[in-house]
Scaffold this motif. Structure first.
Motif, short mmCIF file in Angstrom:
data_model
loop_
_atom_site.label_atom_id
_atom_site.label_comp_id
_atom_site.label_asym_id
_atom_site.label_seq_id
_atom_site.Cartn_x
_atom_site.Cartn_y
_atom_site.Cartn_z
N LEU A 67 0.84 -1.19 0.00
CA LEU A 67 0.00 0.00 0.00
C LEU A 67 0.87 1.25 0.00
O LEU A 67 1.89 1.30 0.68
N GLN A 68 0.45 2.24 -0.78
CA GLN A 68 1.07 3.56 -0.70
C GLN A 68 -0.02 4.53 -0.28
O GLN A 68 -0.96 4.80 -1.03
N LEU A 69 0.13 5.02 0.96
CA LEU A 69 -0.93 5.77 1.62
C LEU A 69 -0.52 7.20 1.92
O LEU A 69 0.67 7.50 2.08
N LEU A 80 -5.26 6.76 5.12
CA LEU A 80 -4.78 5.81 6.13
C LEU A 80 -5.83 4.74 6.43
O LEU A 80 -5.48 3.61 6.78
N SER A 81 -7.09 5.09 6.26
CA SER A 81 -8.16 4.13 6.56
C SER A 81 -8.09 2.91 5.65
O SER A 81 -8.66 1.85 5.96
N ASN A 90 1.36 7.97 16.22
CA ASN A 90 -0.09 7.87 16.10
C ASN A 90 -0.52 6.65 15.29
O ASN A 90 -1.69 6.27 15.31
N SER A 91 0.41 6.05 14.54
CA SER A 91 0.08 4.83 13.80
C SER A 91 0.52 3.58 14.55
O SER A 91 0.21 2.47 14.12
N GLY A 92 1.21 3.78 15.66
CA GLY A 92 1.70 2.63 16.41
C GLY A 92 0.58 1.74 16.91
O GLY A 92 0.69 0.50 16.88
#
Length: 621
Positions: free
Chosen positions: A138-140, A145-146, A193-195
């Motif tokens: 994925l390239q986000l 991000l969803s 925040n993505s952890g």
């Protein structure tokens, strides 16, 4: 039995020769010029010697499993999920082993991409057997991000086992913010925040990796190899810290992070860059008290090297780049189709991109040897030098408080900008050649087909929590392409391109070399060159100029002929109405007299071609 390769005398019939013998021959050719003339330099200031001895005791850099091919990735970026799905299935049926799902707003979408929507994800992957060893990347961006959670839900709905799916989720909030110059997340939690999402996905059974430390952000913005490597290291370390903060042990966390690097036409630098990242990451692992293990590295052919003009040359660029990335140990490679800078690539362009890798793997068997550059003196030296330069910059970033703090302070952007400016100067002077754009242009090239889909602006992000200077992507050929666009506009409005009359003086032996140079010089800016008939006297030359219909003229001949004929020829052209007169070559001792006769500019190798051509349009429009 002796098997020492040093005992093999493959050139036994020739007398032994050493570096001193070679230097003696080189000095004869240089004729008193400094040896440093043969030493090249990278944009990081690293010296590249003209010849290297074999690197003794060099060990292969651990990368892919022995004889294992890299993954052949194909971009899936059509905004229509049905068409994206058809492209994806066609790619997989014809040799691709993985799909890169590019979502709108990501730093490499370039105006296209899928919408982050559960139905879109499901439609784009319809018929793709995710449990059949097909790689998905994925390239986000911040607005997509969803899609990571949507893909995880899709896997569950289809009944695939997460642990057997080969999915790289591509979370890269740092790279995304760097490319846009903003983030809606607080700077102190950027990355962190993505952890929690990573912990959730990993807990659901997905192997990952989940984070992608993306060096393309720096490369696309015009940065150097060491800057790209340092940015990847700093981002990866930030993600390691984010995962550790979630309670994930470092030994597990490192497997949840991958890297992306750009691959371009500098074959040796690209090869060394991929090797360097593995060595640098091993040093990070060692500092964490971990036994090093191979890092997953994806490569993508560089956006900045693509040209809109003569795009078929992009096929050659992509071949060199994919070759270098593969030999450098990339685990996965994506080739950007040769028409990507023009729009959304069609089926032919996608097939060429796919087949580029298939030929390298299936016909050239490039993956059969693990780290084929090991022991090569030049590559080993370049790898070590890159490691040293990148590590020093990585330490500077860490001293600034980490990659986010360094971005906020403008540390990374200022260094990238300095390299970008130096690179732009060399392109303008055609020291860095862009075939088909700055050199060897084709004014009569046919239009190239792309999908009839217009690019759109990226979707808006949320309210920015903080901003800084963006590492915006560029393409190196843009300056020359703008001039070609002006030429096309004049052709459309007036029915003909702007032109320059080549006033050839003397015999063909006198003027051919400089007339050929002048033709390429002016046509790189979209100014068609009209070869003038060899005129016996200035009056005939003036008549030929008037008959050509050109607004400007360029004298072409040897220095010897210029000494006798340039001044009267220039006066005749000026009297005939030439708006501006150029001379192919340097003025030398005659410059003052030549300028007095009406010559306004001198065009020569190493001069600022872009500025000269931009100025030419002031006399043409």
């Amino acid at each position: 039995m002796t098997t020492e390769t040093d005992d093999l005398r493959l050139a036994a019939d020739f007398a032994p020769a050493g570096e001193a013998d070679w230097r003696k021959l080189v000095d004869g050719v240089l004729k008193g010029a400094a040896f440093e003339k043969l030493v090249g330099k990278t944009y990081d200031g690293l010296k590249i010697q003209p010849i290297y001895p074999r690197a003794r005791n060099a060990a292969p850099v651990a990368g892919r499993a022995p004889a294992a091919p890299w993954q052949i990735m194909q971009r899936v970026d059509h905004p229509d999920p049905a068409k994206a799905n058809a492209q994806a299935l066609l790619d997989l049926e014809n040799g691709a082993t993985g799909l890169t799902l590019v979502f709108a707003g990501s730093n490499a979408a370039h105006g296209f991409g899928l919408t982050a929507n559960a139905d879109v994800v499901a439609r784009a992957l319809d018929g793709v057997h995710l449990d059949a060893a097909i790689a998905i990347e994925l390239q986000l961006g911040e607005t997509s991000l969803s899609a990571a959670a949507q893909l995880a839900d899709y896997v569950k709905q289809r009944g695939f086992k997460p642990e057997v799916c080969n999915i790289r989720f591509g979370l890269d909030p740092i790279g995304d913010a760097a490319s846009r110059g903003a983030s809606s997340h607080d700077a102190s939690t950027l990355g962190g925040n993505s952890g929690s999402l990573v912990k959730q996905l990993h807990g659901a059974g997905f192997k990952g990796p989940f984070f992608a430390a993306d060096g393309r952000v720096v490369h696309d913005a015009g940065g150097s190899e060491a800057q790209e490597l340092a940015f990847v290291l700093a981002s990866a370390v930030a993600y390691l810290r984010a995962l550790e903060a979630e309670g994930i042990p470092l030994d597990t966390a490192r497997d949840l992070i991958s890297a992306r690097l750009a691959a371009d036409t500098d074959q040796f630098l690209t090869l060394a860059k991929f090797r360097s990242l593995r060595r640098l990451w091993a040093r990070i692992e060692d500092a964490c008290g971990l036994a090093p293990k191979p890092f997953f590295i994806s490569g993508e052919t560089a956006w900045r090297m693509l040209t809109r003009r003569d795009p078929y040359v992009n096929m050659l660029r992509a071949t060199i780049a994919a070759f270098a990335a593969g030999l450098g140990g990339a685990n996965a490679v994506t080739v950007l189709p040769h028409t990507a800078a023009l729009g959304l690539p069609d089926a032919f362009a996608r097939r060429v991109a796919r087949n580029t890798q298939l030929v390298l793997l299936e016909e050239s068997n490039l993956a059969r040897v693990a780290d084929p550059a090991a022991g090569a003196g030049g590559i080993e030296a370049l790898t070590t030098a890159l490691c040293t330069a990148a590590w020093a910059l990585f330490q500077e970033i860490e001293k600034a408080g980490g990659v986010v703090a360094a971005l906020q302070a403008g540390l990374i952007q200022s260094k990238v900008a300095a390299v970008r400016q130096a690179r732009a100067a060399n392109i303008a002077k055609r020291r860095d050649v862009l075939t088909g754009a700055s050199e060897f242009p084709n004014l009569g090239e046919a239009e190239v087909a792309v999908e009839p889909v217009a690019p759109v602006a990226p979707p808006p992000s949320g309210k920015a929590a903080f901003t800084f200077a963006a590492l915006a992507p560029i393409r190196l050929a843009e300056g020359f392409e703008r001039l070609r666009d002006r030429s096309d506009a004049l052709l459309k409005s007036k029915g003909q391109r702007p032109s320059v009359f080549l006033a050839n003086l003397g015999t063909a032996a006198d003027f051919t070399a400089r007339a050929t140079f002048a033709r390429s010089f002016f046509e790189a800016g979209g100014i068609a060159a009209i070869d003038g008939q060899v005129a016996a006297d200035p009056a005939a030359l003036a008549a030929a100029y008037r008959a050509s219909g050109a607004a400007i003229a360029c004298l072409c001949s040897s220095d010897k002929v210029y000494a006798e004929a340039a001044v009267p020829a220039a006066k005749a052209l000026q009297a005939a109405g030439a708006r501006h007169i150029y001379l192919a070559g340097r003025g030398g001792e005659q410059e003052a007299a030549l300028r007095e006769a009406g010559i306004g500019s001198f065009v020569f190798a190493g001069g600022d071609a872009l500025t000269t051509l931009e100025d030419a349009y002031t006399h043409l429009e």
